[in-house]
Design a protein around this motif. Structure first.
Motif, PDB file in Angstrom:
ATOM      1  N   LEU A  10       0.830  -1.210   0.000  1.00 58.98           N
ATOM      2  CA  LEU A  10       0.000   0.000   0.000  1.00 58.98           C
ATOM      3  C   LEU A  10       0.865   1.260   0.000  1.00 58.98           C
ATOM      4  N   ARG A  11       1.992   1.214   0.720  1.00 60.04           N
ATOM      5  CA  ARG A  11       2.894   2.380   0.706  1.00 60.04           C
ATOM      6  C   ARG A  11       3.355   2.645  -0.722  1.00 60.04           C
ATOM      7  N   ILE A  12       3.761   1.590  -1.426  1.00 59.83           N
ATOM      8  CA  ILE A  12       4.248   1.745  -2.813  1.00 59.83           C
ATOM      9  C   ILE A  12       3.129   2.293  -3.700  1.00 59.83           C
ATOM     10  N   HIS A  62      -8.250   3.342  10.052  1.00 56.98           N
ATOM     11  CA  HIS A  62      -6.869   2.916  10.274  1.00 56.98           C
ATOM     12  C   HIS A  62      -5.991   3.518   9.183  1.00 56.98           C
ATOM     13  N   ARG A  63      -4.785   3.937   9.592  1.00 54.56           N
ATOM     14  CA  ARG A  63      -3.942   4.627   8.625  1.00 54.56           C
ATOM     15  C   ARG A  63      -2.566   3.987   8.484  1.00 54.56           C
ATOM     16  N   ILE A  64      -1.916   4.318   7.378  1.00 49.43           N
ATOM     17  CA  ILE A  64      -0.528   3.926   7.156  1.00 49.43           C
ATOM     18  C   ILE A  64       0.252   5.184   6.820  1.00 49.43           C
ATOM     19  N   GLY A  65       1.371   5.377   7.519  1.00 50.54           N
ATOM     20  CA  GLY A  65       2.268   6.490   7.201  1.00 50.54           C
ATOM     21  C   GLY A  65       3.547   5.939   6.598  1.00 50.54           C
ATOM     22  N   TYR A  66       4.641   6.692   6.791  1.00 51.23           N
ATOM     23  CA  TYR A  66       5.907   6.241   6.216  1.00 51.23           C
ATOM     24  C   TYR A  66       6.545   5.095   6.990  1.00 51.23           C
ATOM     25  N   GLY A  67       5.908   4.644   8.066  1.00 50.66           N
ATOM     26  CA  GLY A  67       6.340   3.389   8.691  1.00 50.66           C
ATOM     27  C   GLY A  67       7.306   3.505   9.847  1.00 50.66           C
ATOM     28  N   LYS A  68       7.434   4.696  10.426  1.00 50.62           N
ATOM     29  CA  LYS A  68       8.309   4.818  11.590  1.00 50.62           C
ATOM     30  C   LYS A  68       7.513   4.953  12.893  1.00 50.62           C
ATOM     31  N   GLY A  69       6.218   5.015  12.790  1.00 49.05           N
ATOM     32  CA  GLY A  69       5.372   5.051  13.992  1.00 49.05           C
ATOM     33  C   GLY A  69       5.376   6.371  14.734  1.00 49.05           C
ATOM     34  N   PHE A  70       5.831   7.463  14.087  1.00 48.44           N
ATOM     35  CA  PHE A  70       5.848   8.780  14.749  1.00 48.44           C
ATOM     36  C   PHE A  70       4.459   9.168  15.248  1.00 48.44           C
ATOM     37  N   TYR A  71       3.472   9.032  14.359  1.00 49.47           N
ATOM     38  CA  TYR A  71       2.129   9.482  14.725  1.00 49.47           C
ATOM     39  C   TYR A  71       1.443   8.528  15.699  1.00 49.47           C
ATOM     40  N   ASP A  72       1.723   7.240  15.601  1.00 57.70           N
ATOM     41  CA  ASP A  72       1.140   6.296  16.573  1.00 57.70           C
ATOM     42  C   ASP A  72       1.605   6.659  17.978  1.00 57.70           C
ATOM     43  N   ARG A  73       2.884   6.956  18.113  1.00 62.83           N
ATOM     44  CA  ARG A  73       3.434   7.307  19.434  1.00 62.83           C
ATOM     45  C   ARG A  73       2.870   8.629  19.933  1.00 62.83           C
ATOM     46  N   LEU A  77      -0.077  10.246  18.922  1.00 65.35           N
ATOM     47  CA  LEU A  77      -1.532  10.295  19.144  1.00 65.35           C
ATOM     48  C   LEU A  77      -1.939   9.611  20.443  1.00 65.35           C
ATOM     49  N   LYS A  78      -1.171   8.590  20.842  1.00 63.26           N
ATOM     50  CA  LYS A  78      -1.556   7.908  22.078  1.00 63.26           C
ATOM     51  C   LYS A  78      -1.327   8.783  23.314  1.00 63.26           C
ATOM     52  N   LYS A  79      -0.571   9.862  23.165  1.00 65.71           N
ATOM     53  CA  LYS A  79      -0.345  10.789  24.284  1.00 65.71           C
ATOM     54  C   LYS A  79      -1.375  11.923  24.336  1.00 65.71           C
ATOM     55  N   PHE A  91      -4.360  -3.856  10.867  1.00 68.97           N
ATOM     56  CA  PHE A  91      -3.822  -2.909  11.851  1.00 68.97           C
ATOM     57  C   PHE A  91      -3.173  -3.620  13.022  1.00 68.97           C
ATOM     58  N   GLU A  92      -2.255  -2.868  13.668  1.00 71.43           N
ATOM     59  CA  GLU A  92      -1.540  -3.393  14.834  1.00 71.43           C
ATOM     60  C   GLU A  92      -2.129  -2.792  16.098  1.00 71.43           C
ATOM     61  N   ALA A  93      -1.827  -3.397  17.239  1.00 71.99           N
ATOM     62  CA  ALA A  93      -2.375  -2.927  18.515  1.00 71.99           C
ATOM     63  C   ALA A  93      -1.999  -1.477  18.801  1.00 71.99           C
ATOM     64  N   THR A  94      -0.853  -1.034  18.244  1.00 69.66           N
ATOM     65  CA  THR A  94      -0.385   0.329  18.529  1.00 69.66           C
ATOM     66  C   THR A  94      -1.029   1.377  17.616  1.00 69.66           C
ATOM     67  N   ASP A  95      -1.747   0.945  16.573  1.00 67.78           N
ATOM     68  CA  ASP A  95      -2.348   1.911  15.642  1.00 67.78           C
ATOM     69  C   ASP A  95      -3.519   2.638  16.301  1.00 67.78           C
ATOM     70  N   ILE A  96      -3.541   3.958  16.187  1.00 64.71           N
ATOM     71  CA  ILE A  96      -4.633   4.753  16.737  1.00 64.71           C
ATOM     72  C   ILE A  96      -5.524   5.186  15.572  1.00 64.71           C
TER      73      ILE A  96
HETATM   74  N1  LIG Z   1       3.283   3.457  20.752  1.00 63.20           N
HETATM   75  C1  LIG Z   1       4.313   2.773  20.246  1.00 63.20           C
HETATM   76  N2  LIG Z   1       5.345   2.382  21.006  1.00 63.20           N
HETATM   77  C2  LIG Z   1       6.367   1.700  20.484  1.00 63.20           C
HETATM   78  N3  LIG Z   1       6.436   1.333  19.199  1.00 63.20           N
HETATM   79  C3  LIG Z   1       5.449   1.699  18.382  1.00 63.20           C
HETATM   80  C4  LIG Z   1       4.331   2.441  18.861  1.00 63.20           C
HETATM   81  N4  LIG Z   1       3.509   2.676  17.829  1.00 63.20           N
HETATM   82  C5  LIG Z   1       4.078   2.111  16.744  1.00 63.20           C
HETATM   83  N5  LIG Z   1       5.232   1.501  17.067  1.00 63.20           N
HETATM   84  C6  LIG Z   1       6.101   0.768  16.131  1.00 63.20           C
HETATM   85  O1  LIG Z   1       6.554   1.644  15.107  1.00 63.20           O
HETATM   86  C7  LIG Z   1       6.669   0.927  13.861  1.00 63.20           C
HETATM   87  C8  LIG Z   1       5.987   1.648  12.742  1.00 63.20           C
HETATM   88  O2  LIG Z   1       4.595   1.646  12.928  1.00 63.20           O
HETATM   89  P1  LIG Z   1       3.584   1.780  11.714  1.00 63.20           P
HETATM   90  O3  LIG Z   1       3.932   0.828  10.624  1.00 63.20           O
HETATM   91  O4  LIG Z   1       2.206   1.738  12.281  1.00 63.20           O
HETATM   92  O5  LIG Z   1       3.964   3.262  11.214  1.00 63.20           O
HETATM   93  P2  LIG Z   1       3.102   4.250  10.363  1.00 63.20           P
HETATM   94  O6  LIG Z   1       1.817   4.523  11.057  1.00 63.20           O
HETATM   95  O7  LIG Z   1       3.035   3.756   8.977  1.00 63.20           O
HETATM   96  O8  LIG Z   1       4.067   5.529  10.374  1.00 63.20           O
HETATM   97  P3  LIG Z   1       3.935   7.015  10.954  1.00 63.20           P
HETATM   98  O9  LIG Z   1       3.112   6.961  12.213  1.00 63.20           O
HETATM   99  O10 LIG Z   1       5.367   7.407  11.201  1.00 63.20           O
HETATM  100  O11 LIG Z   1       3.311   7.831   9.906  1.00 63.20           O
HETATM  101  C9  LIG Z   1       6.082  -0.456  14.110  1.00 63.20           C
HETATM  102  O12 LIG Z   1       7.148  -1.353  14.232  1.00 63.20           O
HETATM  103  C10 LIG Z   1       5.317  -0.311  15.409  1.00 63.20           C
HETATM  104  O13 LIG Z   1       5.306  -1.520  16.129  1.00 63.20           O
END
Ligand SMILES: Nc1ncnc2c1ncn2[C@@H]1O[C@H](COP(=O)(O)OP(=O)(O)OP(=O)(O)O)[C@@H](O)[C@H]1O
Ligand SMILES: Nc1nc2c(c(=O)[nH]1)N(C=O)[C@@H](CNc1ccc(C(=O)N[C@@H](CCC(=O)O)C(=O)O)cc1)CN2
Length: 194
Positions: free
Chosen positions: A7-9, A132-143, A145-147, A168-173
Motif C-alpha cells: 500500500l505504501r508503494i 486505520h492509517r498507514i504512514g511512512y512506517g516509523k510510527g511517529f504518529y502512533d506514538r 496520538l496515544k499521548k 492494523f496493529e495494537a499500537t495503531d490509533i
Molecule cells: N506506541 C508505540 N510504542 C512503540 N512502538 C510503536 C508504537 N507505535 C508504533 N510503534 C512501532 O513503530 C513501527 C511503525 O509503525 P507503523 O507501521 O504503524 O507506522 P506508520 O503509522 O506507517 O508511520 P507514521 O506513524 O510514522 O506515519 C512499528 O514497528 C510499530 O510496532
C-alpha cells in the motif's frame, strides 16, 4: 487485504502522478471541507507542514483558516533517533528550517504537551473505512496520538479514497475523520458525513 508495504508503494506512486496544480486545487478543496466539520470550538490545533517533494496535502490553506479563527497552532519536530516528535507552538517569530528529510520544522520555541491539543491533522499514505492509517512506517504518529486526550479529534487528510480494509496493529490509533477533496469520512459514526 494488501500488505502495508504494498500500500505504501501504491500510494507513493499515486501521489507522484499528481500534477502540482492538482495538488494545490485539491488541498484548497480539503481545507474548505474542513470548515464543515464540528471541530471549531477548540483552542489548540496541531498541523503538519508538508514534505512538498512527496506531494503531501498542502496545509497552508488550512493554516490560513486557523490563523483567521485565531487558533493556537502547534507544529512538530521529528527526532529520527527515537522516532518521537516534539511539539512547538507556532508563533510569528518561530524559525522554520527544512530538515534532511524535507520536512519544514521549527528550530526552537515553546514546547507544548500533547494533552493540550484539541484537534490533530494527520498526514498519511493510505487509510481504510475504519479510520486505520498507514504512514511512512516509523510510527511517529502512533506514538504521538496515544499521548493526546481521549477527546482529541484526529483528522486524516488525503487526496484519495479509503482502502476497504488495512491490517492494523495494537499500537495503531484510528482516525476520527478523513477529509478528501470531495468527501469527508466520519469513522466514529460510520458514515460519510459531508
Ligand atoms: N506506541 C508505540 N510504542 C512503540 N512502538 C510503536 C508504537 N507505535 C508504533 N510503534 C512501532 O513503530 C513501527 C511503525 O509503525 P507503523 O507501521 O504503524 O507506522 P506508520 O503509522 O506507517 O508511520 P507514521 O506513524 O510514522 O506515519 C512499528 O514497528 C510499530 O510496532
Ligand atoms: N509532513 C510530514 N511531517 C511528518 C510526517 C509526515 O508524514 N509528514 N511524519 C509521519 O510520521 C513524520 C516523519 N516521517 C518520516 C518517516 C520516514 C521518512 C523517510 O524515510 N524518508 C526518506 C525517503 C523514504 C521514502 O520515500 O519512502 C528520505 O527522505 O530519504 C520521512 C519522514 C513526522 N513528520
Amino acid at each position: 487485504m494488501s500488505h502495508k508495504s504494498d500500500l505504501r508503494i501504491k500510494y507513493k506512486k499515486l501521489r507522484e502522478d499528481l500534477s502540482e496544480s492538482s495538488v494545490e486545487d485539491m488541498s484548497l478543496q480539503i481545507a474548505n471541507q474542513a470548515l464543515k466539520l464540528p471541530i471549531w470550538n477548540g483552542t489548540y490545533y496541531h498541523i503538519f507542514l508538508p514534505i512538498s517533494h512527496k506531494k503531501e496535502v498542502d496545509t497552508s490553506f488550512l493554516m490560513h483558516i486557523l490563523q483567521g479563527k485565531e487558533k493556537s497552532i502547534v507544529v512538530s519536530k521529528a527526532d529520527f533517533s527515537t522516532n518521537e516528535m516534539k511539539h512547538i507552538l507556532l508563533q510569528d517569530n518561530t524559525p522554520l528550517k527544512v530538515s534532511d528529510y524535507g520536512i519544514p520544522e521549527p528550530v526552537s520555541g515553546i514546547e507544548i504537551s500533547p494533552e493540550i491539543l484539541d484537534v490533530v491533522f494527520v498526514p498519511l499514505l493510505a487509510y481504510d473505512l475504519n479510520g486505520h492509517r498507514i504512514g511512512y512506517g516509523k510510527g511517529f504518529y502512533d506514538r504521538f496520538l496515544k499521548k493526546c486526550r481521549k477527546d482529541t479529534v484526529f483528522i486524516g487528510l488525503s487526496f484519495f479514497e479509503p482502502e476497504p480494509k488495512i491490517f492494523f496493529e495494537a499500537t495503531d490509533i484510528p482516525l476520527d475523520y478523513c477529509i478528501t477533496p470531495e468527501k469527508t469520512f466520519d469513522f466514529k459514526n460510520n458514515h460519510l458525513s459531508l
